[in-house]
Design a protein around this motif. Structure first.
Motif, PDB file in Angstrom:
ATOM      1  N   UNK A  22       0.811  -1.227   0.000  1.00 53.79           N
ATOM      2  CA  UNK A  22       0.000   0.000   0.000  1.00 53.79           C
ATOM      3  C   UNK A  22       0.843   1.275   0.000  1.00 53.79           C
ATOM      4  N   UNK A  23       2.148   1.121  -0.146  1.00 54.56           N
ATOM      5  CA  UNK A  23       3.073   2.263  -0.201  1.00 54.56           C
ATOM      6  C   UNK A  23       2.956   3.187   1.016  1.00 54.56           C
ATOM      7  N   UNK A  24       2.981   2.571   2.191  1.00 52.93           N
ATOM      8  CA  UNK A  24       2.953   3.345   3.435  1.00 52.93           C
ATOM      9  C   UNK A  24       4.333   3.237   4.070  1.00 52.93           C
ATOM     10  N   UNK A  25       4.860   4.362   4.525  1.00 54.36           N
ATOM     11  CA  UNK A  25       6.175   4.380   5.154  1.00 54.36           C
ATOM     12  C   UNK A  25       6.125   3.582   6.456  1.00 54.36           C
ATOM     13  N   UNK A  26       7.094   2.683   6.632  1.00 55.05           N
ATOM     14  CA  UNK A  26       7.182   1.868   7.840  1.00 55.05           C
ATOM     15  C   UNK A  26       8.507   2.147   8.523  1.00 55.05           C
ATOM     16  N   UNK A  27       8.445   2.435   9.825  1.00 51.29           N
ATOM     17  CA  UNK A  27       9.659   2.665  10.593  1.00 51.29           C
ATOM     18  C   UNK A  27       9.727   1.663  11.724  1.00 51.29           C
ATOM     19  N   UNK A  28      10.900   1.077  11.921  1.00 47.06           N
ATOM     20  CA  UNK A  28      11.103   0.183  13.056  1.00 47.06           C
ATOM     21  C   UNK A  28      11.826   0.998  14.117  1.00 47.06           C
ATOM     22  N   UNK A  29      11.193   1.110  15.277  1.00 45.62           N
ATOM     23  CA  UNK A  29      11.705   2.040  16.285  1.00 45.62           C
ATOM     24  C   UNK A  29      11.295   1.627  17.684  1.00 45.62           C
ATOM     25  N   UNK A  30      12.241   1.714  18.609  1.00 42.40           N
ATOM     26  CA  UNK A  30      11.942   1.544  20.029  1.00 42.40           C
ATOM     27  C   UNK A  30      11.450   0.151  20.390  1.00 42.40           C
ATOM     28  N   UNK A  31      11.212  -0.040  21.669  1.00 43.35           N
ATOM     29  CA  UNK A  31      10.680  -1.318  22.138  1.00 43.35           C
ATOM     30  C   UNK A  31       9.188  -1.157  22.375  1.00 43.35           C
ATOM     31  N   UNK A  32       8.511  -2.276  22.529  1.00 47.80           N
ATOM     32  CA  UNK A  32       7.066  -2.223  22.792  1.00 47.80           C
ATOM     33  C   UNK A  32       6.772  -1.439  24.065  1.00 47.80           C
ATOM     34  N   UNK A  33       7.711  -1.457  25.030  1.00 45.30           N
ATOM     35  CA  UNK A  33       7.494  -0.739  26.292  1.00 45.30           C
ATOM     36  C   UNK A  33       7.639   0.768  26.088  1.00 45.30           C
ATOM     37  N   UNK A  34       8.662   1.156  25.305  1.00 52.05           N
ATOM     38  CA  UNK A  34       8.873   2.588  25.045  1.00 52.05           C
ATOM     39  C   UNK A  34       7.689   3.184  24.288  1.00 52.05           C
ATOM     40  N   UNK A  35       7.228   2.474  23.280  1.00 54.23           N
ATOM     41  CA  UNK A  35       6.099   2.974  22.491  1.00 54.23           C
ATOM     42  C   UNK A  35       4.847   3.043  23.365  1.00 54.23           C
ATOM     43  N   UNK A  36       4.593   1.971  24.103  1.00 57.27           N
ATOM     44  CA  UNK A  36       3.431   1.947  24.994  1.00 57.27           C
ATOM     45  C   UNK A  36       3.468   3.082  26.008  1.00 57.27           C
ATOM     46  N   UNK A  37       4.632   3.276  26.610  1.00 57.72           N
ATOM     47  CA  UNK A  37       4.790   4.334  27.606  1.00 57.72           C
ATOM     48  C   UNK A  37       4.532   5.707  26.986  1.00 57.72           C
ATOM     49  N   UNK A  38       5.057   5.913  25.775  1.00 58.91           N
ATOM     50  CA  UNK A  38       4.899   7.208  25.095  1.00 58.91           C
ATOM     51  C   UNK A  38       3.432   7.540  24.849  1.00 58.91           C
ATOM     52  N   UNK A  39       2.618   6.527  24.590  1.00 55.12           N
ATOM     53  CA  UNK A  39       1.205   6.781  24.306  1.00 55.12           C
ATOM     54  C   UNK A  39       0.308   6.528  25.515  1.00 55.12           C
ATOM     55  N   UNK A  40       0.938   6.309  26.681  1.00 55.61           N
ATOM     56  CA  UNK A  40       0.172   6.163  27.918  1.00 55.61           C
ATOM     57  C   UNK A  40      -0.630   4.874  27.999  1.00 55.61           C
ATOM     58  N   UNK A  41      -0.117   3.803  27.388  1.00 54.03           N
ATOM     59  CA  UNK A  41      -0.814   2.521  27.422  1.00 54.03           C
ATOM     60  C   UNK A  41       0.165   1.442  27.880  1.00 54.03           C
ATOM     61  N   UNK A  42      -0.341   0.208  27.930  1.00 52.80           N
ATOM     62  CA  UNK A  42       0.543  -0.929  28.170  1.00 52.80           C
ATOM     63  C   UNK A  42       1.434  -1.041  26.942  1.00 52.80           C
ATOM     64  N   UNK A  43       2.191  -2.127  26.855  1.00 49.55           N
ATOM     65  CA  UNK A  43       3.077  -2.269  25.716  1.00 49.55           C
ATOM     66  C   UNK A  43       2.322  -2.221  24.379  1.00 49.55           C
ATOM     67  N   UNK A  44       2.931  -1.577  23.410  1.00 51.35           N
ATOM     68  CA  UNK A  44       2.348  -1.468  22.078  1.00 51.35           C
ATOM     69  C   UNK A  44       3.415  -1.864  21.065  1.00 51.35           C
ATOM     70  N   UNK A  45       3.063  -2.801  20.173  1.00 52.97           N
ATOM     71  CA  UNK A  45       4.031  -3.292  19.193  1.00 52.97           C
ATOM     72  C   UNK A  45       3.893  -2.548  17.868  1.00 52.97           C
ATOM     73  N   UNK A  46       2.649  -2.228  17.510  1.00 56.51           N
ATOM     74  CA  UNK A  46       2.374  -1.613  16.213  1.00 56.51           C
ATOM     75  C   UNK A  46       1.507  -0.384  16.404  1.00 56.51           C
TER      76      UNK A  46
END
Length: 106
Positions: free
Chosen positions: A60-84
């Motif tokens: 679908x030609x969407x930019x994909x970035x691999x970044x951080x751990x599931x804990x860092x992403x989850x913490x940044x968005x105020x949730x439990x761990x987030x993978x995607x």
């Protein structure tokens, strides 16, 4: 402030502005519908999840970035761990892309 912190901060802002979608199925739906401007995948995502998202995003030609751990992403968005997560706002996606470029250059 280092680039990684800036990225995590913007993820938090985008989430509060309701411009993000988290979770594998929901993200794939947004990619299919053309709403995802940028997809973020945790470095510690499973092989299966990684392959599925890389295939979908390249199709679908969407930019994909691999970044951080599931804990860092989850913490940044105020949730439990987030993978995607998908960014559904072009402005936030653009800002994040420039930070990723900066981050990847080291």
């Amino acid at each position: 402030m280092e680039t990684k912190q800036k990225i995590l901060q913007i993820l938090g802002l985008a989430t509060r502005a309701r411009m993000t979608i988290t979770g594998e199925e929901l993200t794939i739906n947004e990619v299919r519908k053309g709403n995802a401007k940028l997809v973020l995948l945790a470095e510690d995502a499973s092989e299966n999840t990684m392959k599925k998202l890389q295939d979908k995003c390249s199709y679908y030609k969407v930019d994909l970035q691999i970044f951080g751990t599931r804990f860092e992403i989850g913490h940044a968005v105020g949730k439990e761990e987030r993978v995607v997560m998908a960014i559904t706002d072009a402005g936030f996606a653009k800002k994040l892309k420039s930070l990723f470029d900066e981050n990847n250059r080291g």
